[in-house]
Design a protein around this motif. Sequence first.
Motif, PDB file in Angstrom:
ATOM      1  N   SER A  90       0.814  -0.986   0.054  1.00 43.64           N
ATOM      2  CA  SER A  90      -0.091   0.043   0.192  1.00 43.64           C
ATOM      3  C   SER A  90       0.870   0.991  -0.201  1.00 43.64           C
ATOM      4  O   SER A  90       0.595   2.169  -0.903  1.00 43.64           O
ATOM      5  CB  SER A  90      -0.943  -0.231   1.084  1.00 43.64           C
ATOM      6  N   ALA A  91       1.672   1.256   1.121  1.00 41.00           N
ATOM      7  CA  ALA A  91       2.889   2.398   0.802  1.00 41.00           C
ATOM      8  C   ALA A  91       3.489   2.448  -0.591  1.00 41.00           C
ATOM      9  O   ALA A  91       3.744   3.671  -0.981  1.00 41.00           O
ATOM     10  CB  ALA A  91       3.870   2.289   2.035  1.00 41.00           C
ATOM     11  N   ALA A 138       5.031   6.206  -1.165  1.00 39.77           N
ATOM     12  CA  ALA A 138       5.658   6.599   0.109  1.00 39.77           C
ATOM     13  C   ALA A 138       7.177   5.755   0.326  1.00 39.77           C
ATOM     14  O   ALA A 138       7.971   6.211   0.922  1.00 39.77           O
ATOM     15  CB  ALA A 138       4.832   6.222   1.216  1.00 39.77           C
ATOM     16  N   ILE A 139       7.100   4.671  -0.630  1.00 42.59           N
ATOM     17  CA  ILE A 139       8.305   3.729  -0.522  1.00 42.59           C
ATOM     18  C   ILE A 139       8.609   3.610  -1.899  1.00 42.59           C
ATOM     19  O   ILE A 139       7.950   3.086  -2.936  1.00 42.59           O
ATOM     20  CB  ILE A 139       7.975   2.368   0.399  1.00 42.59           C
ATOM     21  N   PRO A 140      10.048   4.135  -2.345  1.00 41.35           N
ATOM     22  CA  PRO A 140      10.427   3.801  -3.764  1.00 41.35           C
ATOM     23  C   PRO A 140      10.515   2.284  -4.018  1.00 41.35           C
ATOM     24  O   PRO A 140      10.867   1.525  -3.009  1.00 41.35           O
ATOM     25  CB  PRO A 140      11.944   4.411  -3.564  1.00 41.35           C
ATOM     26  N   TYR A 141      10.248   1.787  -5.173  1.00 46.59           N
ATOM     27  CA  TYR A 141      10.165   0.462  -5.288  1.00 46.59           C
ATOM     28  C   TYR A 141      11.594  -0.187  -5.091  1.00 46.59           C
ATOM     29  O   TYR A 141      11.792  -1.270  -4.655  1.00 46.59           O
ATOM     30  CB  TYR A 141       9.941   0.288  -7.012  1.00 46.59           C
ATOM     31  N   GLU A 142      12.792   0.406  -5.318  1.00 46.21           N
ATOM     32  CA  GLU A 142      14.179   0.206  -5.054  1.00 46.21           C
ATOM     33  C   GLU A 142      14.310  -0.354  -3.521  1.00 46.21           C
ATOM     34  O   GLU A 142      15.088  -1.244  -3.258  1.00 46.21           O
ATOM     35  CB  GLU A 142      15.158   1.174  -5.600  1.00 46.21           C
ATOM     36  N   ASP A 143      13.687   0.594  -2.711  1.00 41.40           N
ATOM     37  CA  ASP A 143      13.988   0.286  -1.133  1.00 41.40           C
ATOM     38  C   ASP A 143      12.972  -0.909  -1.074  1.00 41.40           C
ATOM     39  O   ASP A 143      13.301  -1.669  -0.247  1.00 41.40           O
ATOM     40  CB  ASP A 143      13.181   1.278  -0.431  1.00 41.40           C
ATOM     41  N   TYR A 144      11.777  -1.242  -1.570  1.00 41.28           N
ATOM     42  CA  TYR A 144      11.002  -2.499  -1.425  1.00 41.28           C
ATOM     43  C   TYR A 144      11.803  -3.815  -1.922  1.00 41.28           C
ATOM     44  O   TYR A 144      12.084  -4.689  -0.964  1.00 41.28           O
ATOM     45  CB  TYR A 144       9.612  -2.313  -2.149  1.00 41.28           C
ATOM     46  N   ARG A 182      15.185  -3.923  -2.133  1.00 43.98           N
ATOM     47  CA  ARG A 182      16.318  -4.185  -1.306  1.00 43.98           C
ATOM     48  C   ARG A 182      15.965  -4.752   0.192  1.00 43.98           C
ATOM     49  O   ARG A 182      16.500  -5.467   0.614  1.00 43.98           O
ATOM     50  CB  ARG A 182      16.845  -2.903  -1.014  1.00 43.98           C
ATOM     51  N   PHE A 183      14.746  -4.414   0.700  1.00 47.28           N
ATOM     52  CA  PHE A 183      14.111  -5.088   1.827  1.00 47.28           C
ATOM     53  C   PHE A 183      13.829  -6.338   1.502  1.00 47.28           C
ATOM     54  O   PHE A 183      14.036  -7.402   2.331  1.00 47.28           O
ATOM     55  CB  PHE A 183      13.045  -4.333   2.616  1.00 47.28           C
ATOM     56  N   ALA A 184      13.059  -6.760   0.530  1.00 48.74           N
ATOM     57  CA  ALA A 184      13.007  -7.985   0.032  1.00 48.74           C
ATOM     58  C   ALA A 184      13.883  -9.066  -0.080  1.00 48.74           C
ATOM     59  O   ALA A 184      13.903 -10.183   0.469  1.00 48.74           O
ATOM     60  CB  ALA A 184      11.900  -8.219  -0.970  1.00 48.74           C
ATOM     61  N   GLN A 185      15.054  -8.668  -0.687  1.00 49.44           N
ATOM     62  CA  GLN A 185      16.167  -9.448  -0.840  1.00 49.44           C
ATOM     63  C   GLN A 185      17.332  -9.568   0.103  1.00 49.44           C
ATOM     64  O   GLN A 185      17.675 -10.524   0.255  1.00 49.44           O
ATOM     65  CB  GLN A 185      16.754  -8.756  -2.433  1.00 49.44           C
ATOM     66  N   LYS A 186      17.488  -8.520   0.848  1.00 53.44           N
ATOM     67  CA  LYS A 186      18.561  -8.372   1.744  1.00 53.44           C
ATOM     68  C   LYS A 186      18.098  -7.982   3.107  1.00 53.44           C
ATOM     69  O   LYS A 186      18.792  -8.005   4.107  1.00 53.44           O
ATOM     70  CB  LYS A 186      19.565  -7.216   1.280  1.00 53.44           C
ATOM     71  N   HIS A 187      16.677  -7.954   3.361  1.00 57.52           N
ATOM     72  CA  HIS A 187      16.177  -7.275   4.715  1.00 57.52           C
ATOM     73  C   HIS A 187      16.850  -6.021   5.270  1.00 57.52           C
ATOM     74  O   HIS A 187      17.078  -6.032   6.460  1.00 57.52           O
ATOM     75  CB  HIS A 187      16.428  -8.631   5.652  1.00 57.52           C
ATOM     76  N   ILE A 188      17.129  -4.983   4.442  1.00 57.11           N
ATOM     77  CA  ILE A 188      17.754  -4.075   4.622  1.00 57.11           C
ATOM     78  C   ILE A 188      16.616  -2.785   4.873  1.00 57.11           C
ATOM     79  O   ILE A 188      16.041  -2.584   3.794  1.00 57.11           O
ATOM     80  CB  ILE A 188      19.026  -3.694   3.776  1.00 57.11           C
ATOM     81  N   MET A 189      16.370  -2.320   6.099  1.00 52.95           N
ATOM     82  CA  MET A 189      15.014  -1.412   5.914  1.00 52.95           C
ATOM     83  C   MET A 189      15.439  -0.060   5.888  1.00 52.95           C
ATOM     84  O   MET A 189      16.056   0.588   6.881  1.00 52.95           O
ATOM     85  CB  MET A 189      14.237  -1.835   7.389  1.00 52.95           C
ATOM     86  N   SER A 190      14.798   0.518   4.915  1.00 57.75           N
ATOM     87  CA  SER A 190      14.997   2.039   4.745  1.00 57.75           C
ATOM     88  C   SER A 190      14.080   2.837   5.919  1.00 57.75           C
ATOM     89  O   SER A 190      13.055   2.213   6.506  1.00 57.75           O
ATOM     90  CB  SER A 190      14.494   2.588   3.535  1.00 57.75           C
ATOM     91  N   ARG A 210      17.212  -4.676  10.706  1.00 58.61           N
ATOM     92  CA  ARG A 210      18.264  -4.050  10.266  1.00 58.61           C
ATOM     93  C   ARG A 210      17.891  -2.694   9.759  1.00 58.61           C
ATOM     94  O   ARG A 210      17.082  -2.626   8.592  1.00 58.61           O
ATOM     95  CB  ARG A 210      19.140  -4.704   9.443  1.00 58.61           C
ATOM     96  N   HIS A 211      18.444  -1.426  10.022  1.00 58.98           N
ATOM     97  CA  HIS A 211      17.839  -0.077   9.505  1.00 58.98           C
ATOM     98  C   HIS A 211      18.986   0.508   8.914  1.00 58.98           C
ATOM     99  O   HIS A 211      20.275   0.483   9.275  1.00 58.98           O
ATOM    100  CB  HIS A 211      17.521   0.698  10.780  1.00 58.98           C
TER     101      HIS A 211
END
Length: 99
Positions: free
Chosen positions: A49-50, A55-61, A63-71, A92-93
């Motif tokens: 939804s974000a 509110a969330i760039p696709y690249e951040d999504y 990165r989080f899905a693949q590497k669990h790095i949270m923007s 992990r932020h």
Amino acid sequence: MLRDPRALNWNIEQCSHYSLKPALLQKLAELMDVSPANARHEFCRRILSATAKGAIPYEDYVRFAQKHIMSAGIAKALQLSGTRAANAKPLRHQSEGSQ
């Protein structure tokens, strides 16, 4: 594509069937203040939804899905409803400015 409510709902449903390791599922449940049984669906709903709202760039999504790095944007989206932001412990932020 996610701006169409039917497409968004379909993607949320598909996402909620992905397997997550129990430890990650527990961390997500704690972060979002939901039960572990609801964590996978609620995670998908909040993130997609974000993303649909911009509110969330696709690249951040990705990165989080693949590497669990949270923007910062993802952390905020996960805490928007049922929030307990002051006590939340991110997986992990990664700040928005760093890679």
